[in-house]
Design a protein around this motif. Structure first.
Motif, mmCIF file in Angstrom:
data_model
loop_
_atom_site.group_PDB
_atom_site.id
_atom_site.type_symbol
_atom_site.label_atom_id
_atom_site.label_comp_id
_atom_site.label_asym_id
_atom_site.label_seq_id
_atom_site.Cartn_x
_atom_site.Cartn_y
_atom_site.Cartn_z
ATOM 1 N N GLU A 216 0.829 -1.215 0.000
ATOM 2 C CA GLU A 216 0.000 0.000 0.000
ATOM 3 C C GLU A 216 0.863 1.266 0.000
ATOM 4 N N LYS A 217 2.169 1.114 0.297
ATOM 5 C CA LYS A 217 3.071 2.264 0.349
ATOM 6 C C LYS A 217 3.840 2.479 -0.954
ATOM 7 N N LEU A 218 3.670 1.578 -1.917
ATOM 8 C CA LEU A 218 4.331 1.768 -3.204
ATOM 9 C C LEU A 218 3.869 3.067 -3.844
ATOM 10 N N ARG A 219 4.767 3.742 -4.544
ATOM 11 C CA ARG A 219 4.381 4.952 -5.260
ATOM 12 C C ARG A 219 3.358 4.597 -6.332
ATOM 13 N N TRP A 220 2.414 5.491 -6.557
ATOM 14 C CA TRP A 220 1.350 5.216 -7.522
ATOM 15 C C TRP A 220 1.877 5.420 -8.942
ATOM 16 N N ILE A 221 2.708 4.482 -9.362
ATOM 17 C CA ILE A 221 3.282 4.467 -10.710
ATOM 18 C C ILE A 221 2.878 3.148 -11.343
ATOM 19 N N PRO A 222 2.109 3.154 -12.423
ATOM 20 C CA PRO A 222 1.711 1.885 -13.050
ATOM 21 C C PRO A 222 2.930 1.023 -13.361
ATOM 22 N N GLY A 223 2.843 -0.239 -12.971
ATOM 23 C CA GLY A 223 3.945 -1.162 -13.215
ATOM 24 C C GLY A 223 4.893 -1.341 -12.045
ATOM 25 N N ARG A 224 4.723 -0.577 -10.975
ATOM 26 C CA ARG A 224 5.577 -0.739 -9.791
ATOM 27 C C ARG A 224 4.997 -1.848 -8.914
ATOM 28 N N TYR A 225 5.829 -2.815 -8.526
ATOM 29 C CA TYR A 225 5.313 -3.912 -7.713
ATOM 30 C C TYR A 225 6.398 -4.502 -6.825
ATOM 31 N N LEU A 226 5.970 -5.319 -5.878
ATOM 32 C CA LEU A 226 6.878 -6.064 -5.021
ATOM 33 C C LEU A 226 6.870 -7.524 -5.463
ATOM 34 N N TYR A 227 8.061 -8.085 -5.620
ATOM 35 C CA TYR A 227 8.205 -9.467 -6.065
ATOM 36 C C TYR A 227 8.669 -10.326 -4.892
#
Length: 296
Positions: A216-227
């Protein structure tokens, strides 16, 4: 059917430090892709299909694509010879997953017979069941009892594939917004060891996907994710690749039979990318994979 030995490390994006990360689908055969609407899940799934169809032959990998948004996201992908079909409704999804299950069972029967007499086993094409918006299969969202029964049947077959599909090379990539108990039963969820978690709406959704907060803290950039996977010590923040629309068109359009556009002349057909991406004229086939902006 045999095929040559190939590597199954799939590039899945780059870290902030420009390091390419790979997901080994041979070691981690099942995965889930989750995150909020607009976070980039579908574009990432489209990239995975495109990459593997360009990297491997139909004798090495096949796809069953369940696109429960009426097939709109993956419509052009039906022309790849690797794709058995695009399945758009709950009934079609159930039948497609049942067919994948039958493929798995047939392969297991053949392997058992060959091993019993110490014969060499075939190397089967990898069959990937890719599901987008898997939450639409949840029995809790059914309208009728018949609809509910179909959804439950589809998930039962999927659970069996998740448990024993590794050796016969039948794999699952399951995309959904929120893989909770309603949309993804525990019997399936626990087998999907590869995790691609795009930004979630809140902490609870992050805990459902990753078993901890953070997405929920990831920047709101399409394509950003945690693997996350059993092969890495901690979650890795990655910017995913994507395939621009014009590149996808250049790859697939030569595969489309003549007169497919309902007899509309080709020069009268208008594509969305011609209006949306006027600056992409320089894209070539050597630039299929693009990495999104890190926002720095």
């Amino acid at each position: 059917m045999t095929n040559t030995s190939v590597g199954w490390g799939i590039p899945i994006g780059k870290t902030r430090y420009n390091r390419t990360v790979y997901h080994n689908i041979n070691k981690i055969p099942h995965a889930k892709v989750a995150g909020a609407t607009g976070s980039g899940k579908t574009e990432f799934l489209k990239y995975l299909v495109t990459y593997m169809c360009m990297r491997y032959s139909p004798n090495q990998v096949e796809f069953i694509i369940v696109d429960l948004k009426n097939g709109v996201s993956f419509a052009p992908f039906k022309w790849f010879p690797h794709v058995r079909g695009i399945f758009k409704t709950v009934r079609e999804a159930m039948e497609a997953i049942e067919a994948a299950h039958k493929t798995m069972v047939d392969r297991l029967i053949e392997v058992e017979r060959l091993r019993a007499v110490f014969r060499k086993e075939p190397v089967y094409p990898r069959l990937i069941v890719l599901i987008d918006e898997g939450g639409e299969l949840a029995p809790a969202y059914a309208i009728t009892e018949q609809d509910k029964a179909m959804r439950k049947t589809a998930l039962d077959f999927l659970a069996s594939v998740a448990r024993i599909g590794r050796e016969p090379r039948v794999n699952i990539i399951y995309g959904t917004q929120r893989p909770d108990a309603d949309t993804l039963p525990v019997a399936i969820r626990g087998q999907l060891e590869g995790v691609f978690c795009f930004r979630t709406e809140n902490e609870l959704d992050s805990k459902i996907v990753l078993r901890h907060e953070g997405a929920e803290k990831l920047r709101w950039i399409p394509g950003r994710y945690l693997y996350k996977s059993p092969l890495v010590k901690h979650d890795i923040e990655i910017q995913s690749p994507y395939v621009p629309q014009k590149v996808l068109r250049r790859l697939i359009e030569p595969l489309i039979p003549v007169n497919t556009f309902y007899d509309i002349p080709r020069d009268e057909v208008r594509f969305k990318d011609e209006q949306m991406d006027p600056g992409d004229d320089g894209i070539g086939l050597d630039n299929v994979i693009r990495i999104g902006d890190w926002g720095r």
